[in-house]
Write a protein that holds these residues in place. Structure first.
Motif, mmCIF file in Angstrom:
data_model
loop_
_atom_site.group_PDB
_atom_site.id
_atom_site.type_symbol
_atom_site.label_atom_id
_atom_site.label_comp_id
_atom_site.label_asym_id
_atom_site.label_seq_id
_atom_site.Cartn_x
_atom_site.Cartn_y
_atom_site.Cartn_z
ATOM 1 N N GLU A 1 0.793 -1.447 0.129
ATOM 2 C CA GLU A 1 -0.012 0.039 0.038
ATOM 3 C C GLU A 1 0.760 1.266 0.095
ATOM 4 O O GLU A 1 1.842 1.449 0.727
ATOM 5 C CB GLU A 1 -1.051 -0.025 1.495
ATOM 6 N N THR A 2 0.705 1.895 -0.938
ATOM 7 C CA THR A 2 1.444 3.404 -0.992
ATOM 8 C C THR A 2 1.084 4.266 0.261
ATOM 9 O O THR A 2 -0.186 4.817 0.110
ATOM 10 C CB THR A 2 1.348 3.863 -2.345
ATOM 11 N N ILE A 3 1.859 4.620 1.016
ATOM 12 C CA ILE A 3 1.420 5.530 2.071
ATOM 13 C C ILE A 3 2.027 7.047 1.927
ATOM 14 O O ILE A 3 1.668 7.903 2.654
ATOM 15 C CB ILE A 3 2.091 4.940 3.465
ATOM 16 N N ALA A 4 3.042 7.320 1.030
ATOM 17 C CA ALA A 4 3.343 8.410 0.609
ATOM 18 C C ALA A 4 4.080 8.492 -0.604
ATOM 19 O O ALA A 4 4.727 7.557 -1.048
ATOM 20 C CB ALA A 4 4.498 8.739 1.998
ATOM 21 N N GLU A 5 3.988 9.696 -1.365
ATOM 22 C CA GLU A 5 4.239 9.757 -2.621
ATOM 23 C C GLU A 5 4.685 11.434 -2.955
ATOM 24 O O GLU A 5 3.707 12.079 -2.803
ATOM 25 C CB GLU A 5 3.274 9.381 -3.439
ATOM 26 N N GLY A 6 5.910 11.307 -3.292
ATOM 27 C CA GLY A 6 6.353 12.763 -3.823
ATOM 28 C C GLY A 6 6.874 13.521 -2.867
ATOM 29 O O GLY A 6 7.264 14.857 -2.998
ATOM 30 N N GLY A 7 7.228 13.221 -1.464
ATOM 31 C CA GLY A 7 7.790 14.050 -0.300
ATOM 32 C C GLY A 7 9.274 13.683 -0.511
ATOM 33 O O GLY A 7 9.970 12.876 -1.232
ATOM 34 N N TRP A 8 9.816 14.203 0.688
ATOM 35 C CA TRP A 8 11.306 13.987 0.980
ATOM 36 C C TRP A 8 11.179 12.895 2.030
ATOM 37 O O TRP A 8 10.662 12.809 3.086
ATOM 38 C CB TRP A 8 11.805 15.327 1.581
ATOM 39 N N VAL A 9 12.028 11.877 1.834
ATOM 40 C CA VAL A 9 12.075 10.744 2.584
ATOM 41 C C VAL A 9 13.638 10.629 3.320
ATOM 42 O O VAL A 9 14.642 10.627 2.693
ATOM 43 C CB VAL A 9 11.834 9.556 1.735
ATOM 44 N N LEU A 10 13.602 10.607 4.650
ATOM 45 C CA LEU A 10 14.874 10.236 5.409
ATOM 46 C C LEU A 10 14.730 9.175 6.442
ATOM 47 O O LEU A 10 13.476 8.940 6.848
ATOM 48 C CB LEU A 10 14.822 11.668 6.399
ATOM 49 N N PRO A 11 15.685 8.603 6.730
ATOM 50 C CA PRO A 11 15.908 7.955 7.925
ATOM 51 C C PRO A 11 15.504 8.588 9.271
ATOM 52 O O PRO A 11 15.474 10.021 9.331
ATOM 53 C CB PRO A 11 17.260 7.358 7.754
ATOM 54 N N GLY A 12 15.154 7.929 10.165
ATOM 55 C CA GLY A 12 14.605 8.914 11.367
ATOM 56 C C GLY A 12 15.656 9.500 11.860
ATOM 57 O O GLY A 12 16.995 9.305 11.999
ATOM 58 N N LEU A 13 15.435 10.779 12.376
ATOM 59 C CA LEU A 13 16.524 11.816 13.132
ATOM 60 C C LEU A 13 17.011 11.107 14.303
ATOM 61 O O LEU A 13 16.580 10.182 14.820
ATOM 62 C CB LEU A 13 15.586 13.084 13.551
ATOM 63 N N VAL A 14 18.345 11.748 14.656
ATOM 64 C CA VAL A 14 19.016 11.397 15.705
ATOM 65 C C VAL A 14 19.166 12.255 16.628
ATOM 66 O O VAL A 14 19.659 13.567 16.186
ATOM 67 C CB VAL A 14 20.480 10.867 15.328
ATOM 68 N N ASP A 15 18.993 12.210 18.184
ATOM 69 C CA ASP A 15 19.274 13.046 19.138
ATOM 70 C C ASP A 15 20.621 12.530 19.692
ATOM 71 O O ASP A 15 20.735 11.588 20.484
ATOM 72 C CB ASP A 15 18.347 13.544 20.056
ATOM 73 N N ALA A 16 21.935 12.903 19.268
ATOM 74 C CA ALA A 16 22.871 12.325 19.803
ATOM 75 C C ALA A 16 23.435 12.727 21.150
ATOM 76 O O ALA A 16 24.489 12.103 21.625
ATOM 77 C CB ALA A 16 24.352 12.728 18.744
ATOM 78 N N HIS A 17 22.756 13.598 21.913
ATOM 79 C CA HIS A 17 22.975 13.877 23.220
ATOM 80 C C HIS A 17 21.524 14.206 23.844
ATOM 81 O O HIS A 17 21.076 15.308 23.875
ATOM 82 C CB HIS A 17 23.860 15.065 23.514
#
Length: 373
Positions: free
Chosen positions: A36-52
């Motif tokens: 099932e297509t849940i998103a089309e046409g946007g910007w796809v990123l891995p999840g963000l990181v808070d490193a501290h």
């Protein structure tokens, strides 16, 4: 794991078209039937990181309970942070690992300090510094590949920031962590603790406001990373204003704050690897990674570099995969370019965590509840 999903959009940093499938909790770059297509046409990123980040320190101080930690983790998730390096927590937050809707956490165990040389009730206090290697090794075994030292803090007998540890003991302690397979990071505000920590083999510096041309060069030569926590450094004037009994310390903190952008800009220009962390917990509310990314751009990183410091580059540094085939399906989709500022980055339109759609724009968020904590 439910119906397979399909995501289509553009990736960063290359800005190329990307098409992914999610099945069984992992990413596939090969088509999956019935998706099932849940998103089309946007910007796809891995999840963000808070490193501290600190999941377990209550806002305003003290130890957080399980309900509070759950809210803290949800606030981070709702802002797109799906991977946290917990840079020291006084409580056990491992229950988060078993929660399918909470971010993944990489733990550094508890802060390690000397008596009365850090925030009360947070660290393990080492009475005799000769015990440091043993304590570090134990925290390395308890953590997830990281140990956190307090490198400097105010010494009230001196009236200013001073190192906590001698150079020889640091070398032995950091070596002990490395033998356990762990990396070591250290809280450092001032200048004096940095040479000894870097020479001893430290892997990362937190804050780093006291960096000089000499210590920046040392960090580059030894591949030592930096997590500046600029949203935390913004509180230095307030800290100085409360230090009435210690005017030298207060003036020092104001000076470190005044040149913070210049300091981080110089480190970045020299080639120090910089990653984004907010120091959330205690004096900083959770959910501010987008503000930290914006601060990094003010300090000289490009918008793409600053986002990478909180995303794909940070994941690589911490040993977690991004959007490769077979990677855990922890990803975000934005309708607008996430480099467009904190108002965009803080509000992902789709959040996929552990292969499930968890939230996104328009979803009721934990941040609303958190406002009262």
């Amino acid at each position: 794991m439910g119906t397979p999903m399909r995501v289509v959009g553009r990736s960063l940093p290359d800005e190329q078209p990307i098409e992914l499938w999610i099945d069984g909790g992992v990413v596939s770059t090969e088509p999956v039937a019935g998706a099932e297509t849940i998103a089309e046409g946007g910007w796809v990123l891995p999840g963000l990181v808070d490193a501290h980040c600190h999941v377990g320190i209550r806002y305003g101080g003290g130890h957080e309970d399980a309900d509070g930690m759950t809210v803290q983790a949800r606030v981070e998730r709702d802002r797109g942070v799906l991977l946290i390096r917990d840079a020291g927590s006084p409580v056990d937050n491992r229950f988060v690992d078993d929660h399918p809707e909470l971010p993944r956490i990489i733990r550094a165990g508890r802060h390690i300090a000397r008596p009365k040389r850090y925030i009360r009730d947070l660290p393990i206090d080492v009475e005799d510094e000769s015990q440091l290697p043993e304590v570090v090794a134990e925290q390395a075994r308890r953590g997830d590949g990281w140990v956190k030292l307090v490198g400097d803090w105010i010494d009230r007998s001196v009236g200013d920031l001073c190192p906590l540890w001698s150079d020889d003991v640091l070398k032995e302690a950091i070596g002990a962590a490395h033998r356990e397979g762990a990396r070591v990071t250290a809280h450092v505000f001032g200048e004096d603790a940095l040479p000894g920590l870097i020479e001893a083999g430290i892997d990362c510096i937190e804050h780093g406001t006291g960096l000089t041309a000499e210590t920046v060069e040392m960090m580059v030569e030894r591949s030592v990373a930096l997590v500046p926590t600029l949203v935390n450094i913004a509180t230095f004037p307030e800290i100085a204003d409360s230090a009435h009994r210690f005017p030298v310390y207060a003036a020092h903190m104001r000076d470190l704050h005044a040149r913070r952008y210049e300091t981080i800009r110089a480190a970045h220009a020299a080639g120090v690897a910089i990653y984004a962390g907010t120091d959330a917990g205690g004096s900083i509310r959770h959910g501010r990674i987008a503000d930290e990314v914006a601060e990094l751009t003010t300090a000289g990183l490009t918008p793409t570099e600053a986002l990478g410091a909180a995303c794909w580059e940070a994941r690589r540094w911490l040993g977690h995969r991004g959007l490769e085939h077979g990677a855990p399906a922890d990803l975000l989709v934005y309708d607008r370019d996430p480099r467009g500022g904190p108002d965009v980055l803080a509000h992902p339109d789709v959040v996929v965590l552990r292969g499930r759609v968890i939230g996104g724009a328009g979803t009721a968020t934990a941040a609303v509840a958190y406002a009262g904590i």
